[in-house]
Enzyme design. Structure first.
Site, PDB file in Angstrom:
ATOM      1  N   SER A  13       0.828  -1.206   0.000  1.00  0.00           N
ATOM      2  CA  SER A  13       0.000   0.000   0.000  1.00  0.00           C
ATOM      3  C   SER A  13       0.865   1.259   0.000  1.00  0.00           C
ATOM      4  O   SER A  13       0.394   2.331  -0.342  1.00  0.00           O
ATOM      5  CB  SER A  13      -0.876   0.010   1.253  1.00  0.00           C
ATOM      6  OG  SER A  13      -0.043  -0.041   2.401  1.00  0.00           O
ATOM      7  N   TYR A  44      -4.223   0.782   3.914  1.00  0.00           N
ATOM      8  CA  TYR A  44      -5.115  -0.367   3.765  1.00  0.00           C
ATOM      9  C   TYR A  44      -5.659  -0.822   5.143  1.00  0.00           C
ATOM     10  O   TYR A  44      -6.693  -1.479   5.210  1.00  0.00           O
ATOM     11  CB  TYR A  44      -4.366  -1.556   3.150  1.00  0.00           C
ATOM     12  CG  TYR A  44      -4.131  -1.494   1.649  1.00  0.00           C
ATOM     13  CD1 TYR A  44      -4.598  -0.441   0.863  1.00  0.00           C
ATOM     14  CD2 TYR A  44      -3.435  -2.536   1.018  1.00  0.00           C
ATOM     15  CE1 TYR A  44      -4.374  -0.425  -0.513  1.00  0.00           C
ATOM     16  CE2 TYR A  44      -3.216  -2.523  -0.357  1.00  0.00           C
ATOM     17  CZ  TYR A  44      -3.680  -1.466  -1.118  1.00  0.00           C
ATOM     18  OH  TYR A  44      -3.457  -1.469  -2.483  1.00  0.00           O
ATOM     19  N   GLY A  45      -4.905  -0.515   6.203  1.00  0.00           N
ATOM     20  CA  GLY A  45      -5.225  -1.051   7.539  1.00  0.00           C
ATOM     21  C   GLY A  45      -6.670  -0.881   7.960  1.00  0.00           C
ATOM     22  O   GLY A  45      -7.287  -1.823   8.463  1.00  0.00           O
ATOM     23  N   CYS A  76       2.692  -6.958   2.034  1.00  0.00           N
ATOM     24  CA  CYS A  76       1.721  -6.269   2.880  1.00  0.00           C
ATOM     25  C   CYS A  76       0.902  -7.328   3.604  1.00  0.00           C
ATOM     26  O   CYS A  76       0.231  -8.139   2.950  1.00  0.00           O
ATOM     27  CB  CYS A  76       0.812  -5.404   2.000  1.00  0.00           C
ATOM     28  SG  CYS A  76      -0.542  -4.622   2.890  1.00  0.00           S
ATOM     29  N   ASN A  77       0.991  -7.317   4.937  1.00  0.00           N
ATOM     30  CA  ASN A  77       0.225  -8.291   5.718  1.00  0.00           C
ATOM     31  C   ASN A  77      -1.270  -8.052   5.592  1.00  0.00           C
ATOM     32  O   ASN A  77      -2.056  -8.993   5.497  1.00  0.00           O
ATOM     33  CB  ASN A  77       0.586  -8.188   7.208  1.00  0.00           C
ATOM     34  CG  ASN A  77       2.003  -8.583   7.501  1.00  0.00           C
ATOM     35  OD1 ASN A  77       2.256  -9.678   7.988  1.00  0.00           O
ATOM     36  ND2 ASN A  77       2.959  -7.703   7.236  1.00  0.00           N
ATOM     37  N   THR A  78      -1.652  -6.780   5.591  1.00  0.00           N
ATOM     38  CA  THR A  78      -3.076  -6.428   5.555  1.00  0.00           C
ATOM     39  C   THR A  78      -3.718  -6.990   4.288  1.00  0.00           C
ATOM     40  O   THR A  78      -4.820  -7.530   4.329  1.00  0.00           O
ATOM     41  CB  THR A  78      -3.233  -4.894   5.597  1.00  0.00           C
ATOM     42  OG1 THR A  78      -2.428  -4.390   6.674  1.00  0.00           O
ATOM     43  CG2 THR A  78      -4.668  -4.480   5.791  1.00  0.00           C
ATOM     44  N   CYS A 191       3.399  -5.882  10.140  1.00  0.00           N
ATOM     45  CA  CYS A 191       3.088  -4.879   9.111  1.00  0.00           C
ATOM     46  C   CYS A 191       4.439  -4.502   8.535  1.00  0.00           C
ATOM     47  O   CYS A 191       5.384  -4.220   9.294  1.00  0.00           O
ATOM     48  CB  CYS A 191       2.407  -3.669   9.728  1.00  0.00           C
ATOM     49  SG  CYS A 191       2.299  -2.250   8.596  1.00  0.00           S
ATOM     50  N   THR A 192       4.550  -4.531   7.221  1.00  0.00           N
ATOM     51  CA  THR A 192       5.871  -4.322   6.615  1.00  0.00           C
ATOM     52  C   THR A 192       6.398  -2.901   6.814  1.00  0.00           C
ATOM     53  O   THR A 192       7.583  -2.656   6.604  1.00  0.00           O
ATOM     54  CB  THR A 192       5.818  -4.656   5.105  1.00  0.00           C
ATOM     55  OG1 THR A 192       4.740  -3.933   4.508  1.00  0.00           O
ATOM     56  CG2 THR A 192       5.631  -6.149   4.892  1.00  0.00           C
TER      57      THR A 192
HETATM   58  N1  DGL Z   1       2.329  -2.392   4.977  1.00  0.00           N
HETATM   59  C1  DGL Z   1       1.016  -2.867   5.259  1.00  0.00           C
HETATM   60  C2  DGL Z   1       1.065  -4.190   6.026  1.00  0.00           C
HETATM   61  O1  DGL Z   1       2.044  -4.914   5.994  1.00  0.00           O
HETATM   62  C3  DGL Z   1      -0.041  -1.986   5.862  1.00  0.00           C
HETATM   63  C4  DGL Z   1      -0.028  -0.512   5.860  1.00  0.00           C
HETATM   64  C5  DGL Z   1      -1.403   0.086   5.597  1.00  0.00           C
HETATM   65  O2  DGL Z   1      -2.195   0.284   6.552  1.00  0.00           O
HETATM   66  O3  DGL Z   1      -1.676   0.326   4.427  1.00  0.00           O
HETATM   67  O4  DGL Z   1       0.115  -4.563   6.661  1.00  0.00           O
END
Ligand code: DGL
Length: 267
Positions: A13, A44-45, A76-78, A191-192
């Protein structure tokens, strides 16, 4: 004649996926590396699962059509904890490597059996995350900490803006739990974006813990899939890595300098 270098797209994201990109670039220095930040869709969170899937599919549709990657890393984990099945169903021939909370290694490393998972509100709410805990950490007390502020703070930091240490300390504080004589000893960076703030976390933590960043493991998984399809990394003339921002905005000077240090071409 040397075969063309595989084209690897790393997607997030925002700027968090750069923590994964760096590890992929170490293992695949001769690949054609592309990074895409969906900064027009960030963050994205807080998105509902329906909105998140719709957004990721819409952006990926354009990226796959324009760039024709050989492998995509969803850094991205989300997004990974929800959007991997629809992505794989839409592009069955294209390998997608996901990024999901490193709960298994956390449980393996914890002595106190008190583990915390620091992530976005989306990731902590996912069934996927709960299933990982049930499968790999059922003998641990796992504290899920969802932060709406840390990913935007990591973006600010990368763009050269001042960030509030008091705010960072407040956001990580719920990760630190005591129970009888025991206290949290492992925190998963799920979260990355968060490894970008790791120096702050280490300094502001109420006591030292092990912070687990899954980026090297994700890069190894991407490399394994590439070895199966293209063989090991080998000398090839690939263009310098390119960073794409869905907003079309040009990176601010501090970010542009950081991208150049990571080897991206300056345009
Ligand atoms: N980098 C994203 C992750 O690993 C999330 C950041 C976001 O909220 O967009 O979850």
């Amino acid at each position: 004649m040397t075969p063309p270098a595989p084209k690897i797209l790393v997607f997030d994201s925002g700027l968090g996926g750069l923590t994964v990109f760096t590890e992929v670039a170490k293992l695949r220095p001769h690949a054609a590396l592309l990074y895409c930040a969906d900064d027009a869709g960030f963050p994205y969170g807080p998105l509902s699962e329906t909105a998140l899937v719709a957004r990721v599919m819409e952006v990926m549709e354009k990226l796959v059509a324009e760039l024709a990657p050989d492998l995509v890393v969803i850094a991205c984990n989300t997004a990974s904890t929800r959007a991997l099945p629809p992505l794989r169903a839409r592009w069955p021939q294209l390998p997608f490597v996901g990024t999901v909370p490193a709960i298994k290694p956390a449980a393996e490393h914890s002595h106190s059996r008190l583990v915390s998972v620091l992530a976005t509100p989306g990731t902590v709410a996912r069934d996927y995350t709960r299933a990982l805990i049930a499968s790999f950490a059922d003998d641990c007390a796992v504290t899920l900490v969802g932060s709406t502020r840390l990913a935007p703070l990591a973006e600010d930091f990368m763009r050269g803006a001042a960030v509030s240490e008091a705010e960072i300390a407040r956001e990580i504080a719920p990760c630190f739990v005591t129970r009888d004589e025991a206290r949290t000893d492992v925190v998963v960076l799920a979260c990355t974006h968060y490894p970008l703030l790791l120096d702050f976390f280490r300094r502001l933590a109420p006591w030292p813990v092990e912070w687990i960043d899954p980026a090297p493991a994700i890069a190894r998984q991407a490399d394994r899939l590439l070895v199966e399809r293209f063989g090991p990394d080998r000398e090839a003339t690939a263009p310098a890595p390119r960073a794409i921002f869905t907003s079309g905005a040009r990176p601010e000077p501090a970010l542009a300098a950081a991208l150049t240090r990571m080897g991206f071409s300056p345009d």
